[in-house]
Design a protein around this motif. Sequence first.
Motif, PDB file in Angstrom:
ATOM      1  N   UNK A 212       0.863  -1.187   0.000  1.00 20.69           N
ATOM      2  CA  UNK A 212       0.000   0.000   0.000  1.00 20.69           C
ATOM      3  C   UNK A 212       0.892   1.228   0.000  1.00 20.69           C
ATOM      4  N   UNK A 213       0.759   2.042  -1.021  1.00 20.77           N
ATOM      5  CA  UNK A 213       1.649   3.202  -1.146  1.00 20.77           C
ATOM      6  C   UNK A 213       1.528   4.135   0.055  1.00 20.77           C
ATOM      7  N   UNK A 214       2.658   4.639   0.491  1.00 25.25           N
ATOM      8  CA  UNK A 214       2.668   5.636   1.563  1.00 25.25           C
ATOM      9  C   UNK A 214       3.602   6.770   1.165  1.00 25.25           C
ATOM     10  N   UNK A 215       3.142   7.988   1.300  1.00 26.34           N
ATOM     11  CA  UNK A 215       3.983   9.140   0.948  1.00 26.34           C
ATOM     12  C   UNK A 215       5.206   9.214   1.857  1.00 26.34           C
ATOM     13  N   UNK A 216       5.136   8.536   3.008  1.00 27.04           N
ATOM     14  CA  UNK A 216       6.293   8.521   3.920  1.00 27.04           C
ATOM     15  C   UNK A 216       7.485   7.801   3.314  1.00 27.04           C
ATOM     16  N   UNK A 217       7.250   6.979   2.305  1.00 24.85           N
ATOM     17  CA  UNK A 217       8.364   6.276   1.669  1.00 24.85           C
ATOM     18  C   UNK A 217       9.312   7.245   0.976  1.00 24.85           C
ATOM     19  N   UNK A 218       8.762   8.369   0.535  1.00 16.60           N
ATOM     20  CA  UNK A 218       9.510   9.233  -0.377  1.00 16.60           C
ATOM     21  C   UNK A 218      10.510  10.124   0.342  1.00 16.60           C
ATOM     22  N   UNK A 219      11.479  10.572  -0.418  1.00 15.38           N
ATOM     23  CA  UNK A 219      12.469  11.504   0.114  1.00 15.38           C
ATOM     24  C   UNK A 219      11.836  12.880   0.262  1.00 15.38           C
TER      25      UNK A 219
ATOM     26  N   UNK B 160       1.259   7.169  -8.722  1.00 13.58           N
ATOM     27  CA  UNK B 160       0.557   6.697  -9.919  1.00 13.58           C
ATOM     28  C   UNK B 160       1.452   5.751 -10.729  1.00 13.58           C
ATOM     29  N   UNK B 161       2.726   6.140 -10.871  1.00 15.49           N
ATOM     30  CA  UNK B 161       3.652   5.294 -11.630  1.00 15.49           C
ATOM     31  C   UNK B 161       3.850   3.945 -10.959  1.00 15.49           C
ATOM     32  N   UNK B 162       3.952   3.978  -9.650  1.00 15.78           N
ATOM     33  CA  UNK B 162       4.189   2.750  -8.892  1.00 15.78           C
ATOM     34  C   UNK B 162       2.958   1.838  -8.956  1.00 15.78           C
ATOM     35  N   UNK B 163       1.775   2.415  -8.776  1.00  9.09           N
ATOM     36  CA  UNK B 163       0.542   1.612  -8.813  1.00  9.09           C
ATOM     37  C   UNK B 163       0.391   0.959 -10.191  1.00  9.09           C
ATOM     38  N   UNK B 164       0.738   1.717 -11.229  1.00 13.91           N
ATOM     39  CA  UNK B 164       0.634   1.153 -12.578  1.00 13.91           C
ATOM     40  C   UNK B 164       1.557  -0.047 -12.722  1.00 13.91           C
ATOM     41  N   UNK B 165       2.754   0.045 -12.133  1.00 12.06           N
ATOM     42  CA  UNK B 165       3.683  -1.089 -12.190  1.00 12.06           C
ATOM     43  C   UNK B 165       3.170  -2.243 -11.340  1.00 12.06           C
TER      44      UNK B 165
ATOM     45  N   UNK C 129       0.160  -2.952 -10.815  1.00 13.08           N
ATOM     46  CA  UNK C 129      -0.949  -3.558 -11.569  1.00 13.08           C
ATOM     47  C   UNK C 129      -0.439  -4.640 -12.526  1.00 13.08           C
ATOM     48  N   UNK C 130       0.736  -4.370 -13.103  1.00  7.81           N
ATOM     49  CA  UNK C 130       1.259  -5.325 -14.084  1.00  7.81           C
ATOM     50  C   UNK C 130       1.541  -6.688 -13.461  1.00  7.81           C
ATOM     51  N   UNK C 131       1.844  -6.688 -12.178  1.00  9.28           N
ATOM     52  CA  UNK C 131       2.312  -7.918 -11.543  1.00  9.28           C
ATOM     53  C   UNK C 131       1.346  -8.439 -10.484  1.00  9.28           C
ATOM     54  N   UNK C 132       0.156  -7.857 -10.436  1.00 11.42           N
ATOM     55  CA  UNK C 132      -0.749  -8.212  -9.341  1.00 11.42           C
ATOM     56  C   UNK C 132      -1.632  -9.397  -9.705  1.00 11.42           C
ATOM     57  N   UNK C 133      -1.775 -10.283  -8.749  1.00 17.80           N
ATOM     58  CA  UNK C 133      -2.761 -11.347  -8.828  1.00 17.80           C
ATOM     59  C   UNK C 133      -3.915 -10.901  -7.947  1.00 17.80           C
ATOM     60  N   UNK C 134      -5.082 -10.674  -8.582  1.00 15.29           N
ATOM     61  CA  UNK C 134      -6.224 -10.161  -7.822  1.00 15.29           C
ATOM     62  C   UNK C 134      -7.043 -11.310  -7.271  1.00 15.29           C
ATOM     63  N   UNK C 135      -7.546 -11.160  -6.060  1.00 15.50           N
ATOM     64  CA  UNK C 135      -8.454 -12.196  -5.556  1.00 15.50           C
ATOM     65  C   UNK C 135      -9.772 -12.103  -6.322  1.00 15.50           C
ATOM     66  N   UNK C 136     -10.439 -13.223  -6.461  1.00 13.12           N
ATOM     67  CA  UNK C 136     -11.767 -13.230  -7.076  1.00 13.12           C
ATOM     68  C   UNK C 136     -11.753 -12.970  -8.566  1.00 13.12           C
ATOM     69  N   UNK C 137     -10.614 -13.195  -9.188  1.00 16.85           N
ATOM     70  CA  UNK C 137     -10.592 -13.198 -10.649  1.00 16.85           C
ATOM     71  C   UNK C 137     -10.495 -11.844 -11.309  1.00 16.85           C
TER      72      UNK C 137
END
Lengths: 632, 341
Positions: free
Chosen positions: A421-428, B305-310, B312-320
Amino acid sequence: MNDMTILKPQGGAKGPGRQAVKLAEAIIEIVSDSGEGAQRCGQSLGSIAAKMGNGVWTVEIIPAEIQPPARSVAGASGNRVRIGSRPVSNGGDEADLVVAFNEQVLLGRVNAGELKPGCIILLESMWRDDSDAAVARSYVGTYERLVKAGYRVHEIPMERECLRLVADARRGKNMFALGMLCSIYSLDRQLAREQIAIAFAKKDAKVVKTNTDLFEAGWTWAADNLEFRFAIPAVKAKEPQLVINGNTALALGVLASGMEICAMYPITPATSVSHYLSEVFERVGGVIHQAEDEIAACTFAIGASYAGKCAVTVTSGPGFSLKQEAIGLAVMAEIPLVVINVQRGGPSTGQPTKGEQGDLLTAIYGSHGDAPKVVLAPSTIEDCFYSVITARRIAELFNMVVVVLSDANLATGQQPFLRPQFSADWLAAPVDQSALPKDAKPYDWDAVTGLARRFVPGQPGGMHTLTGLAHDRDSHVAYDPKSNEDGLRSRSLKLAALQKTLKLPKLFGEESGDLLVIGWGSTRGAIEEGVERLRAEGHKVSSLQLQFLQPMASGLKEVMQRFRKVMTVECNWSDNPADQLINEDNRRYSALATMLRARYLVDVDCWTEVRGRPIKPGVVAEALRARLRALT
Amino acid sequence: MTLEADCPLKMYEEHHDLADYQSGVPRWCSGCGDNAILTAMQRLCRDHNLRPEKTAFISGIGCSSRLPHYMRAYGFHSIHGRALPVAEGVKMARPDLDVFVVTGDGDCCSIGSAHWIHALRYNMNLTVVLHDNHVYGLTKKQASPTSPRGLKSNTTPRGAYLEALNPLTVTLGVQNVSFVAQAVDWIPETLYDILDAAFRHRGLSFVRVIQRCSEFLPKLFDPWLRDPQKVQLLTHEGALKPSAGLAAVYKNQLDHDPADMNRAREIASLEDPIPVGILYRNPDVPCYEDLRLSDKVRNAETIRAGLEAEFDRFTVWPGGKRTQRGRAQGGNADDANGSDG
């Protein structure tokens, strides 16, 4: 397409109606010549199983050369996939089933002792009729020996079946094999089709179609012709899981840490971190710089960090050695820096594609003079992700070099874990450009913690010259005895300040007992599984996987004292006391054992293996049993 | 010093004088050519009214590399040979800073020579000054790559064995080189003018300054000092234009268009007379930082946003629930053994 005449009937019910035997887990290997795609097959198999909710661990089987000679024992390329009903933390012991595209690469695995007695072998049969008599002879000879040795060898006409669909079976046999494996292990056929679409996402639709057809052909062939079928019941995870390997996890950690610049030089097995970053880093405004050499990569990162943006450099053993002088500079000038070392076999060029834990003492003591730095080691794929975030934070909070020690086993191993789960605390934090108070000193070391505020170019009033020379609080070159000691003391105290914030990881097993096993890094899964087996046998064994190797959390000595014997299990060299010349006067202990003995004055024993492959839980268990026997 | 300006939006206009760029007392030997370079550098900062806090001097190791200590600016006296990659990192992280690199013939042309060649190729916007005194001074008189053949030193007591390396021909042989000039410490006017042109150039400007070591090679350049004809000034409209006074002394002049690479390479090969001026200049070579840095806003939201998009590429979602894009394994694109189709 069912040509029953080529079958070697083994008896028993065949066909789709047969009952699947339920298994708690299975270890499957697929090996081929380089370039025949066994790795893609294995990785896809792992991904499909993971998506079904199975525990999965994959291990790459990699030859050292890009194109080793075809049909060679040393050229085996492929994957080991361990699929379990429960979460799987390591590659396990010997394989239950092997798919081999020729008998030579299979021999490579047999000779390495990687097959269980009675292991099922699915062997490409085309070589039996090879126009080269020597090849045919070799095949038949090997086949007969393996059958005689008790392996359940099934000759499969993979080439012939694939040629019905493609002109070059060499490019496609892997998906046929995937189809067979998915059928044999009752994996979700639709999930598998989707996985193929993902695997070939970069290719056009025709390629996806061809590979899907090959998959279906393999599935059907296995269903119609093989008498065995298994199922490994899966428990679907309730939360979304990420399925990635350790190097991808490190790269995602770089993204998540808020670091903006990564400087590197190509080196195995670290490079895939940079490959992945090269693809995605720019999308979040990051820069990956391929420098002209390892030294430049490190000093480039130091320059960027000095200018206010903590940077990271990624390397493996030889590159880590080359960076040592620059690492000393960052220590001396107190510039934050994250160094990721994906360890490989050493010394020198060593075993580039094989994992080892040989760099611990270099990481702690490397660079000349007293150069204190922080060393931490991820022990799971998930850890790889979070350890980079932790490393960046520590580097900037303490103005220190933080070394992250991964290794080739984590680099290519895949394991599902909870999606972060993303957290803004991770960032520099943003670069501080506020004016500094008059008379502020760039090295105003705190008497207790050794910490000093970092001045960043652009800050009015903070102009000073940073130097790798001994310096005083004004950053002036200083050769006087007091300044030199002041600096050394302050840089060392920072480690103590960090140490006060660390917590000892939880023990695996009871809080006290006969034997405590201490490990670090990628050996966690094998150690804990080995310990689990011994506990099931009634032994009082526990284990502890250290995350921080320098500094070490308080309380370790007390934990060690609650056990009759303490030993480390590591993937690095230690002398064997059974060797004729070795005794207590000259025995060289493994890296962590050396550290623990020196620091805590506890008689820590060690057991290590440097066979260029992940430690197996069964081997660990046997080593522990031997130590326990010696206790009684 | 700070003056309030008339425009309310521009709250302060800063003016700096020489003293604003001076720090400490140089510990170089008296008569050392480094002093001339330091003075020219301080003048340059003053004349461009550079803000000291936005200026960085990066050096390696050697006598010359002490220079940042004597500038009142941000300085980084790093390790032997590595000034260039450190400076590249600084520039990549902070293109808003003016970055100068100070290096010597041992630092740049020997231990750091790999970085030298690649720095030219990266062509980042740096002003690089090679203090070339033809000898190792700090470690007490060893032959350097630019030492003339036959030079007696502590490591070559019977004379240096090899012909000297020519830094000008080396730089002009590297793809992407965009600015090469040569100055001598004993003509302060051209030294300043060349540094000024180098600073104004956008890209890596490489200035070799032939510099006297008063301690170990006090007489090496005597013939050139005594005879102005042994120095050839390279002049050109829009490049170097010597003052009347200087032109009266240095009559050996050559009109050279710095856009002419072939001619620049010929001139670079000259040992006697020493060419002084701008040999090559090409403002159109792209800077590495311009090629690499994105103009995207980078903040917590873009990173998330960039991280979530990445993910997403590798996520296995529960329930299909399944991801639409991406591929199975990250970081396996390099898989040399499984690149089948």
